[in-house]
Design a protein around this motif. Structure first.
Motif, short mmCIF file in Angstrom:
data_model
loop_
_atom_site.label_atom_id
_atom_site.label_comp_id
_atom_site.label_asym_id
_atom_site.label_seq_id
_atom_site.Cartn_x
_atom_site.Cartn_y
_atom_site.Cartn_z
N SER A 1 0.83 -1.20 0.00
CA SER A 1 0.00 0.00 0.00
C SER A 1 0.87 1.26 0.00
O SER A 1 0.59 2.21 -0.73
CB SER A 1 -0.92 -0.01 1.22
OG SER A 1 -1.67 1.16 1.29
N MET A 2 1.93 1.26 0.79
CA MET A 2 2.83 2.40 0.86
C MET A 2 3.51 2.61 -0.50
O MET A 2 3.61 3.74 -0.98
CB MET A 2 3.88 2.19 1.95
CG MET A 2 4.77 3.38 2.17
SD MET A 2 5.86 3.24 3.61
CE MET A 2 6.59 1.63 3.40
N GLU B 1 2.36 1.73 -3.44
CA GLU B 1 1.35 2.23 -4.38
C GLU B 1 1.12 3.72 -4.18
O GLU B 1 0.96 4.46 -5.16
CB GLU B 1 0.05 1.45 -4.22
CG GLU B 1 0.13 0.03 -4.76
CD GLU B 1 -1.09 -0.81 -4.45
OE1 GLU B 1 -1.95 -0.39 -3.62
OE2 GLU B 1 -1.19 -1.91 -5.02
N ASN B 2 1.10 4.17 -2.94
CA ASN B 2 0.92 5.60 -2.66
C ASN B 2 2.11 6.41 -3.16
O ASN B 2 1.95 7.51 -3.68
CB ASN B 2 0.72 5.84 -1.16
CG ASN B 2 -0.63 5.39 -0.69
OD1 ASN B 2 -1.59 5.30 -1.47
ND2 ASN B 2 -0.74 5.06 0.59
N LYS C 1 1.87 6.88 -6.91
CA LYS C 1 0.82 7.82 -7.29
C LYS C 1 1.30 9.27 -7.20
O LYS C 1 0.77 10.15 -7.85
CB LYS C 1 -0.42 7.62 -6.44
CG LYS C 1 -1.15 6.34 -6.74
CD LYS C 1 -2.34 6.16 -5.83
CE LYS C 1 -3.03 4.84 -6.05
NZ LYS C 1 -4.13 4.62 -5.10
N GLU C 2 2.29 9.50 -6.35
CA GLU C 2 2.75 10.88 -6.11
C GLU C 2 3.56 11.42 -7.22
O GLU C 2 4.10 11.09 -8.08
CB GLU C 2 3.58 10.95 -4.82
CG GLU C 2 2.76 10.68 -3.62
CD GLU C 2 3.57 10.65 -2.32
OE1 GLU C 2 4.81 10.76 -2.37
OE2 GLU C 2 2.97 10.51 -1.25
#
Length: 108
Positions: free
Chosen positions: A100-101, A103-104, A107-108
């Protein structure tokens, strides 16, 4: 908490603090085995398996019963199987958090 319990937990987790010992416990959680069977399943040298079994026996994590010329090993407490499952679940949770980290970050 009682100091004796803390000491027991510390020694117990030290006994688990080796990847080969964990693998041996995973094998034994599926059923009792002798050294040769454990060695064949793990694909490790017999001396390494024997050394790690000695540590687990000394810490009362596994027990051995003489069967002819060999010793059959088993978990001393069936709850160890549950402990291994919980450890796997914790690992999975950490893996999900790491994914999850990542993926975040992407996205940035």
């Amino acid at each position: 908490m009682n100091r004796d319990i803390q000491e027991f937990k510390s020694e117990f987790f030290k006994a688990l603090a080796h990847p080969l010992r964990i693998r041996i416990l995973e094998v034994l959680s599926e059923g009792d085995r002798n050294v040769n069977e454990i060695q064949a399943i793990i694909g490790s040298e017999g001396s390494a398996v024997s050394q790690q079994l000695a540590v687990l026996r000394n810490k009362n994590v596994v027990s051995g019963t003489k069967d002819g010329t060999s010793v059959v090993y088993s978990l001393r407490d069936p709850l160890i199987k549950d402990l291994l499952k919980v450890a796997k679940q914790i690992f999975d949770n950490h893996l999900v958090d790491a994914i999850s980290m990542l993926e975040n970050i992407r996205k940035e």
